[in-house]
Design an enzyme around this catalytic site. Structure first.
Site, PDB file in Angstrom:
ATOM      1  CE  LYS A 163      59.823 100.871  80.922  1.00 20.47           C
ATOM      2  NZ  LYS A 163      60.770 101.905  81.263  1.00 20.47           N
ATOM      3  CD  GLU A 207      61.760 102.847  77.925  1.00 18.54           C
ATOM      4  OE1 GLU A 207      61.117 101.826  77.622  1.00 18.54           O
ATOM      5  OE2 GLU A 207      62.000 103.169  79.112  1.00 18.54           O
ATOM      6  CG  HIS A 218      57.301 104.362  77.109  1.00 18.29           C
ATOM      7  ND1 HIS A 218      58.664 104.508  77.168  1.00 18.29           N
ATOM      8  CD2 HIS A 218      56.887 104.143  78.381  1.00 18.29           C
ATOM      9  CE1 HIS A 218      59.055 104.369  78.426  1.00 18.29           C
ATOM     10  NE2 HIS A 218      57.999 104.155  79.180  1.00 18.29           N
ATOM     11  N   GLY A 223      63.312 104.812  85.175  1.00 17.83           N
ATOM     12  CA  GLY A 223      64.356 103.814  85.382  1.00 17.83           C
ATOM     13  C   GLY A 223      65.588 104.347  86.093  1.00 17.83           C
ATOM     14  CG  ASN A 243      55.865  99.873  80.025  1.00 13.09           C
ATOM     15  OD1 ASN A 243      55.910  98.895  79.266  1.00 13.09           O
ATOM     16  ND2 ASN A 243      56.446 101.028  79.740  1.00 13.09           N
ATOM     17  CB  SER A 273      61.670 106.048  89.769  1.00 13.84           C
ATOM     18  OG  SER A 273      62.719 105.894  88.832  1.00 13.84           O
ATOM     19  CD  GLU A 317      55.907 106.769  81.768  1.00 13.56           C
ATOM     20  OE1 GLU A 317      55.787 105.950  82.686  1.00 13.56           O
ATOM     21  OE2 GLU A 317      56.376 106.474  80.656  1.00 13.56           O
TER      22      GLU A 317
HETATM   23  P1  PGA Z   1      60.123 102.950  85.674  1.00 14.87           P
HETATM   24  O1  PGA Z   1      59.506 103.056  84.195  1.00 14.87           O
HETATM   25  O2  PGA Z   1      58.984 102.744  86.622  1.00 14.87           O
HETATM   26  O3  PGA Z   1      61.049 101.782  85.625  1.00 14.87           O
HETATM   27  O4  PGA Z   1      60.831 104.249  85.930  1.00 14.87           O
HETATM   28  C1  PGA Z   1      58.297 103.726  83.960  1.00 14.87           C
HETATM   29  C2  PGA Z   1      57.967 103.690  82.494  1.00 14.87           C
HETATM   30  O5  PGA Z   1      58.875 103.816  81.670  1.00 14.87           O
HETATM   31  O6  PGA Z   1      56.790 103.518  82.112  1.00 14.87           O
END
Ligand code: PGA
Length: 254
Positions: free
Chosen positions: A11, A99, A97, A175, A9, A215, A169
């Protein structure tokens, strides 16, 4: 064996040329995937055609959108529909997601509409669920994610739901460098599978790929993916570094 998936992903990261270079680096390593393995690159909309053509010769590698609008078409300036994504020959899309849920106020009901439009347009949704830290601390995460599934997916027929990929998630792990432990991941994935089984039966629940996200890195992917109910990962930060993501692909169950 269930399909094991490493999904990147990106982003809102990388310029076009950087994205192209990253895909070149990953694909140049010629990691041959087995029939039960898949790699998906969820890239920004303007990069979809490039990503699709990069993976076009590679078995089980796919490009994906990161989002689609919840209405079929119309006066929604700046938005992209599932039908448009399908017309580019893209057959995967991330839906819900955290976000999007947080910054764009996407509710479970709106996500149900997105799921419907994806399926109508032959797009496999990668449906994200997961709880915030407060909910985990209160110990109500199991009910919270069950409701996310129920309100966005359980109107589907068994045939439809069997083509959905789920990504668990936990928001507190995205993140942050803080990963769920293998015990936490396995426990939640088994719970999600039992919730699906409650609605659709064991056989169908056992076919659905449930990815872990939050992560995931080269140095923890193997351990996380070794959990019996974890079928790969949805990877943000580490998917932007070729060496990291290559190692994550290598960590899929063989
Ligand atoms: P990350 O993000 O691996 O940077 O924690 C995962 C995601 O948001 O899909």
């Amino acid at each position: 064996m269930r399909t094991q998936i490493a999904a990147a992903n990106w982003k809102m990261n990388l310029k076009y040329q950087q994205g192209e270079k990253l895909l070149d680096e990953i694909l140049d390593t010629k990691l041959l995937l087995k029939d039960h393995q898949k790699v998906i690159f969820a890239v920004p909309f303007p990069y979809l055609i490039m990503a699709r053509s990069e993976v076009s010769e590679e078995k089980n590698y796919h490009a994906a959108a990161q989002n689609c609008h919840h209405k079929k078409s119309g006066a929604f300036t700046g938005e992209v529909s599932a039908e448009m994504i399908h017309s580019l020959n893209i057959s995967y899309c991330i839906v819900g997601h955290s976000e999007r849920r947080e910054f764009f106020s996407e509710s479970n009901a709106v996500l149900a509409e997105k799921i419907n439009l994806c399926l109508e347009n032959f797009i496999t949704p990668v449906f994200c669920c997961g709880e915030a830290l407060k909910i985990r601390e209160a110990g109500t995460q199991n009910d919270f994610v069950a409701l996310q599934l129920k309100e966005s997916l359980f109107h589907l027929t068994p045939g439809q739901v069997s083509s959905v990929i789920i990504a668990y998630e936990p928001i507190w792990a995205i993140g942050t460098g803080k990963t769920a432990t293998t015990e936490q991941a396995q426990e939640m994935h088994a719970h999600l599978r039992s919730v699906i089984a409650g609605q659709y039966g064991d056989e169908l629940a056992n076919q659905i790929s449930i990815l872990y996200g939050g992560s995931v890195k080269a140095n923890n992917a193997k351990e996380l993916f070794s959990c019996p109910d974890v079928d790969g990962g949805l990877v943000g930060g580490a998917s932007l570094v070729s060496a990291e993501f290559i190692e994550i692909i290598r960590s899929l169950k063989p």
